[in-house]
Design a protein around this motif. Structure first.
Motif, PDB file in Angstrom:
ATOM      1  N   THR A  43      12.692  29.940  13.130  1.00  0.00           N
ATOM      2  CA  THR A  43      12.260  28.686  13.755  1.00  0.00           C
ATOM      3  C   THR A  43      11.090  28.970  14.697  1.00  0.00           C
ATOM      4  N   ILE A  44       9.953  28.381  14.407  1.00  0.00           N
ATOM      5  CA  ILE A  44       8.721  28.702  15.139  1.00  0.00           C
ATOM      6  C   ILE A  44       8.771  28.219  16.585  1.00  0.00           C
ATOM      7  N   ILE A  45       8.251  29.040  17.462  1.00  0.00           N
ATOM      8  CA  ILE A  45       7.995  28.688  18.863  1.00  0.00           C
ATOM      9  C   ILE A  45       6.482  28.528  19.009  1.00  0.00           C
ATOM     10  N   HIS A  46       6.054  27.360  19.415  1.00  0.00           N
ATOM     11  CA  HIS A  46       4.616  27.097  19.549  1.00  0.00           C
ATOM     12  C   HIS A  46       4.334  26.607  20.956  1.00  0.00           C
ATOM     13  N   LEU A  47       3.404  27.282  21.636  1.00  0.00           N
ATOM     14  CA  LEU A  47       3.046  26.926  22.999  1.00  0.00           C
ATOM     15  C   LEU A  47       1.561  26.605  23.050  1.00  0.00           C
ATOM     16  N   GLU A  48       1.231  25.440  23.659  1.00  0.00           N
ATOM     17  CA  GLU A  48      -0.177  25.074  23.802  1.00  0.00           C
ATOM     18  C   GLU A  48      -0.413  24.430  25.154  1.00  0.00           C
ATOM     19  N   ASP A  49      -1.675  24.425  25.581  1.00  0.00           N
ATOM     20  CA  ASP A  49      -1.985  23.835  26.881  1.00  0.00           C
ATOM     21  C   ASP A  49      -2.217  22.334  26.741  1.00  0.00           C
ATOM     22  N   ALA A  50      -2.558  21.697  27.859  1.00  0.00           N
ATOM     23  CA  ALA A  50      -2.692  20.234  27.876  1.00  0.00           C
ATOM     24  C   ALA A  50      -3.828  19.746  26.991  1.00  0.00           C
ATOM     25  N   GLU A  51      -4.802  20.605  26.685  1.00  0.00           N
ATOM     26  CA  GLU A  51      -5.913  20.230  25.814  1.00  0.00           C
ATOM     27  C   GLU A  51      -5.619  20.518  24.351  1.00  0.00           C
ATOM     28  N   GLY A  52      -4.444  21.004  24.059  1.00  0.00           N
ATOM     29  CA  GLY A  52      -4.073  21.287  22.678  1.00  0.00           C
ATOM     30  C   GLY A  52      -4.490  22.659  22.193  1.00  0.00           C
ATOM     31  N   ASN A  53      -4.963  23.508  23.083  1.00  0.00           N
ATOM     32  CA  ASN A  53      -5.343  24.870  22.698  1.00  0.00           C
ATOM     33  C   ASN A  53      -4.095  25.741  22.535  1.00  0.00           C
ATOM     34  N   THR A  54      -4.061  26.464  21.441  1.00  0.00           N
ATOM     35  CA  THR A  54      -2.901  27.305  21.167  1.00  0.00           C
ATOM     36  C   THR A  54      -2.854  28.497  22.116  1.00  0.00           C
ATOM     37  N   ILE A  55      -1.715  28.648  22.753  1.00  0.00           N
ATOM     38  CA  ILE A  55      -1.466  29.843  23.561  1.00  0.00           C
ATOM     39  C   ILE A  55      -0.779  30.892  22.703  1.00  0.00           C
ATOM     40  N   LEU A  56       0.167  30.409  21.886  1.00  0.00           N
ATOM     41  CA  LEU A  56       0.950  31.352  21.090  1.00  0.00           C
ATOM     42  C   LEU A  56       1.758  30.602  20.046  1.00  0.00           C
ATOM     43  N   THR A  57       1.846  31.193  18.856  1.00  0.00           N
ATOM     44  CA  THR A  57       2.726  30.686  17.800  1.00  0.00           C
ATOM     45  C   THR A  57       3.516  31.876  17.264  1.00  0.00           C
ATOM     46  N   PHE A  58       4.839  31.767  17.330  1.00  0.00           N
ATOM     47  CA  PHE A  58       5.680  32.920  17.008  1.00  0.00           C
ATOM     48  C   PHE A  58       6.956  32.460  16.326  1.00  0.00           C
ATOM     49  N   ALA A  59       7.374  33.228  15.290  1.00  0.00           N
ATOM     50  CA  ALA A  59       8.615  32.947  14.576  1.00  0.00           C
ATOM     51  C   ALA A  59       9.556  34.132  14.732  1.00  0.00           C
TER      52      ALA A  59
ATOM     53  N   GLY B  61       9.958  24.632  15.706  1.00  0.00           N
ATOM     54  CA  GLY B  61       9.894  24.338  14.280  1.00  0.00           C
ATOM     55  C   GLY B  61       8.472  24.186  13.806  1.00  0.00           C
ATOM     56  N   GLY B  62       8.301  23.475  12.704  1.00  0.00           N
ATOM     57  CA  GLY B  62       6.980  23.292  12.141  1.00  0.00           C
ATOM     58  C   GLY B  62       6.555  24.488  11.307  1.00  0.00           C
ATOM     59  N   SER B  63       5.272  24.575  11.046  1.00  0.00           N
ATOM     60  CA  SER B  63       4.765  25.642  10.185  1.00  0.00           C
ATOM     61  C   SER B  63       3.331  25.979  10.567  1.00  0.00           C
ATOM     62  N   SER B  64       2.913  27.169  10.141  1.00  0.00           N
ATOM     63  CA  SER B  64       1.538  27.615  10.329  1.00  0.00           C
ATOM     64  C   SER B  64       1.072  28.287   9.051  1.00  0.00           C
TER      65      SER B  64
ATOM     66  N   ASN C 278       0.494  36.280   9.891  1.00  0.00           N
ATOM     67  CA  ASN C 278       1.262  36.701  11.053  1.00  0.00           C
ATOM     68  C   ASN C 278       1.594  38.178  10.958  1.00  0.00           C
ATOM     69  N   THR C 279       1.715  38.789  12.098  1.00  0.00           N
ATOM     70  CA  THR C 279       2.131  40.182  12.210  1.00  0.00           C
ATOM     71  C   THR C 279       3.397  40.224  13.032  1.00  0.00           C
ATOM     72  N   ASN C 280       4.493  40.642  12.401  1.00  0.00           N
ATOM     73  CA  ASN C 280       5.799  40.686  13.068  1.00  0.00           C
ATOM     74  C   ASN C 280       6.182  39.341  13.669  1.00  0.00           C
TER      75      ASN C 280
ATOM     76  N   LEU D  55       4.146  37.015  14.844  1.00  0.00           N
ATOM     77  CA  LEU D  55       3.122  36.458  15.730  1.00  0.00           C
ATOM     78  C   LEU D  55       1.937  36.001  14.893  1.00  0.00           C
ATOM     79  N   TYR D  56       1.705  34.700  14.891  1.00  0.00           N
ATOM     80  CA  TYR D  56       0.670  34.120  14.042  1.00  0.00           C
ATOM     81  C   TYR D  56      -0.704  34.221  14.702  1.00  0.00           C
ATOM     82  N   ALA D  57      -1.701  34.375  13.859  1.00  0.00           N
ATOM     83  CA  ALA D  57      -3.077  34.294  14.336  1.00  0.00           C
ATOM     84  C   ALA D  57      -3.351  32.867  14.798  1.00  0.00           C
ATOM     85  N   GLU D  58      -4.230  32.743  15.765  1.00  0.00           N
ATOM     86  CA  GLU D  58      -4.537  31.419  16.295  1.00  0.00           C
ATOM     87  C   GLU D  58      -5.174  30.564  15.206  1.00  0.00           C
ATOM     88  N   GLY D  59      -4.709  29.327  15.100  1.00  0.00           N
ATOM     89  CA  GLY D  59      -5.239  28.439  14.067  1.00  0.00           C
ATOM     90  C   GLY D  59      -4.310  27.268  13.840  1.00  0.00           C
TER      91      GLY D  59
END
Length: 728
Positions: free
Chosen positions: A529-545, A571-574, A578-580, A582-586
């Motif tokens: 189950t993906i964990i996705h963190l972004e700032d108030a402008e929608g910029n990705t800080i981190l996406t991790f499963a 949740g969701g998808s990317s 990803n490496t281990n 941790l998804y690349a930003e996108g």
């Protein structure tokens, strides 16, 4: 894992052993003063060159241009010039002086003996020989300033001894190898040597043993190749099947002797005991190593979930390790330092894969490790400066008093703790002698991936991170945590993601320079189950499963800032790589918004309702640890003096900085609530007496046993549980 123990009755009594296992009365190993020092791969080779001196005599030479004495073996007879300094008596052919001797043919049941009366080097050229001796060594160097055995080009040479020796004096026990030398011995040349050591060792030198070339096929009842004062290999190809150790040094009387130095070569070692065992230092500059020790890693690592951590024992399909089995079955082992500058390593062991009683330093190399115990272990310090280390199976991945990771790519799977900075000699944290204290885990760079059933990163002391990338897929049981430390965990750089259970949750310390968040969920989340963190402008800080089920996650990265608004999705998808996990930003889509929050502190604790207080109520180190109940069940309050305390009876007070329970702070309510008041009082008294030094740990354990605690039993330095265990 410094909170594990086994119990038969109440889970509350189990936690007593946990607290004892974490007390600060363990002893440092005798050699712990020596720490791993910074060096490069070139410096490892330079260190070998300081300890090992090669001369021209150690290398293969054009013996045909020499005035060689020819000796032709023929069954039970031998032909040689009449003026040769050679004696033949009772099937023993004795060489009496230095010089070059070319030997060929077959010796059915006899011995080549060197007993040189001068100070010249004896050079034996094996030019296609088969030497058998059923009652002693096939080649015996009794006396020589130095002996050099050369394997002639395009030849196969075989020497064998018998299973039983006959000694002239019943008090003697040497020679005891198919090829045995009392003095310095060098073996070189492009040919092949087959050694069948059926009595004891295959090749032994009581002084220095150097090998600069050749192909070797060795079978030994005990040790394959042993150099007492030094074993040095510059080049060669070795296939060793040993009932004892594969490669060994044995001089433990002289601190300047007993090292093993391996510059290059190909080694395929199967050993019932240790693959490589040095009584002093082990220095490796390069080469290819395939090592199986003790039959290899167990098929399964059994585990019993006690509710407060997990009890482990390693078993093979055919036979379990018993308490009486004290045979060392390690891969690469040294009593002093191990330094590895490079090489390719495939190590499969029952006991530790790499083990030093002092320090272990890795600067480069490719490692594939499967073990029933620790993958990397040092009693004092471990330093990783580079290389690719893939640990596919282990009890604990990396264990030492102090651990420093400066660079390299480490991937590890552990049935207990992933990385454990803890005291005690090979104690892991299941050894009651392992201690808490000023041990440290330092991460300055590199990439570290941990899949641990026990604690992910564990320090009986402190953790400091200044750089690198750390990903932890931690435990799913609430008796362990992705992060576990007794002192502080400060972060000033790098990226860390630690996902796992929530029962013993810790985050980084408030004094960290880099911001972080700790998210706890009301229920366990499915693996992937993906964990996705972004700032108030929608910029990705981190996406991790996360690769495993989880109920908490700690995140710290340079992109996180204090006093900044963020949104956490689940949740969701990317579609990115990803490496281990941790998804690349996108791209990221389809997730569910869980919580919007603003980071008000350097370390911010959140749940689905927003920013919350740090969990407390568990025992152990700083960063506010969760109890065994659901996340957020207990929160720190402030009394009239301004000091934070745990709600309830006031036991288990936090330090003034909010970083964990002070020593002697009492017993957490959630751990001891199942005990009646009288038993709780008795347990508390035993704890206080042991911590105060009025009774020993053994006495405390005995008293606990009288209260119904079934104490653990030791097996090969590990604790085992007699009850049936499930498997992981």
């Amino acid at each position: 894992m410094n909170k594990s123990a086994y119990v038969k009755t109440a889970a509350a009594l189990l936690s007593l052993n946990v607290l004892f296992a974490c007390s600060n009365d363990g002893k440092e190993p005798e050699n712990s003063a020596t720490a791993a020092t910074s060096a490069s791969a070139e410096e490892v080779l330079a260190l070998i060159n300081e300890q090992v001196s090669y001369t021209d005599e150690d290398y293969y030479f054009d013996w045909k241009k020499e005035n060689a004495t020819s000796i032709v073996l023929n069954g039970s007879a031998a032909e040689f010039p009449s003026d040769a300094t050679v004696l033949l008596e009772d099937n023993i052919l004795t060489i009496k002086a230095g010089g070059v001797y070319e030997i060929s043919g077959t010796w059915d049941n006899g011995q080549i003996k060197i007993d040189a009366e001068d100070k010249n080097t004896v050079k034996l050229v094996l030019n296609g020989v088969e030497i058998n001796n059923t009652t002693g060594s096939a080649i015996y160097v009794a006396n020589a300033e130095k002996t050099v055995i050369s394997l002639a080009e395009d030849t196969v040479n075989t020497i064998s001894d018998g299973e039983n020796y006959i000694f002239a004096d019943e008090n003697e026990d040497e020679p005891n190898a198919a090829l045995f030398s009392k003095d310095n011995l060098t073996i070189n040349g492009p040919g092949k040597l087959i050694v069948n050591g059926q009595y004891n060792n295959a090749i032994t030198s009581k002084d220095e043993l150097k090998i600069t070339g050749g192909e070797y096929q060795i079978t030994a009842a005990d040790d394959g190749i042993m150099g007492r004062d030094l074993l040095a290999v510059k080049e060669g190809s070795f296939t060793i099947d040993a009932g004892g150790d594969g490669l060994k040094s044995s001089n433990d009387k002289d601190a300047d002797k007993g090292s093993i130095a391996l510059e290059n070569g190909t080694f395929n070692i199967i050993a019932d005991s240790d693959g490589v065992q040095s009584v002093s230092s082990l220095l490796i500059a390069g080469g290819t190593y395939t090592v199986t020790a003790g039959g290899g890693s167990p098929v399964t690592i059994a585990v019993k979930d006690t509710g407060m951590g997990r009890a482990f024992s390693s078993t093979n399909e055919t036979e379990a390790v018993t308490e009486e089995d004290t045979t060392s079955t390690k891969g690469l082992k040294a009593s002093a330092q191990i330094m590895i500058g490079g090489g390719d390593f495939a190590i499969d062991t029952l006991d530790d894969a790499l083990h030093s009683n002092d320090s272990l330093s890795i600067y480069d190399g490719q490692f594939s490790i499967a073990t029933g115990d620790d993958a990397l272990h040092a009693d004092a310090a471990i330093e990783v400066n580079g290389g690719n280390i893939n640990i596919t199976k282990s009890y604990e991945g990396i264990e030492a008093n102090d651990i420093t990771i400066n660079d390299g790519d480490i991937q590890l799977v552990a049935s207990d703790d992933g990385v454990n900075a803890a005291g005690g000699n090979d104690g892991s944290a299941m050894d009651f002698q392992a201690s808490s204290g000023e041990h440290k885990l330092q991460i300055n760079g590199g990439a570290l991936y941990v899949d641990a059933s026990g604690d992910g990163l564990d320090a009986n002391g402190s953790i400091e991170m200044t750089g690198g990338t750390v990903i932890v897929n931690g435990p799913v049981n609430n008796g362990n945590g992705s992060l576990d430390y007794d002192g502080s965990f400060t972060i000033s750089g790098g990226t860390i993601i630690a996902a796992g259970s929530s029962g013993m949750t810790q985050a980084a310390s408030a004094q960290s320079e880099q911001a972080g968040i700790m998210m706890t969920y009301p229920e366990q989340q499915e693996a992937g189950t993906i964990i996705h963190l972004e700032d108030a402008e929608g910029n990705t800080i981190l996406t991790f499963a996360p690769a495993k089920e989880y109920q908490s996650v700690f995140i710290s990265t340079a992109d996180l800032k204090k006093d900044t608004a963020y949104t956490l999705y689940s949740g969701g998808s990317s579609a990115e790589d990803n490496t281990n996990g941790l998804y690349a930003e996108g791209s990221y889509e389809g997730g569910t918004k869980l919580v919007e929050f603003t980071t008000s502190d350097t370390i911010t604790w959140i749940n689905e309702s927003g920013v919350t207080e740090a969990n407390s109520g568990g025992f152990g180190g700083g960063g506010a640890r969760g109890g065994l109940g659901a996340p957020g069940e207990q929160t720190a309050e402030t009394d009239t003096s301004g000091e934070q305390v745990v709600p309830g009876d006031g036991e288990g007070a936090l330090n003034p900085d909010g970083s964990g329970i002070r020593p002697g702070g009492g017993m957490p309510n959630d751990l001891f609530g199942d005990l009646d008041e009288e038993t709780q009082q008795k347990v508390q008294e035993i704890m206080e007496q042991e911590q105060g030094g009025t009774i020993t740990r053994e006495e405390a354990q005995s008293q606990l046993a009288e209260l119904g605690n079934d104490m653990p039993m030791k097996s090969g330095g590990r604790e085992t549980q007699s009850e049936t265990s499930e498997e992981i």
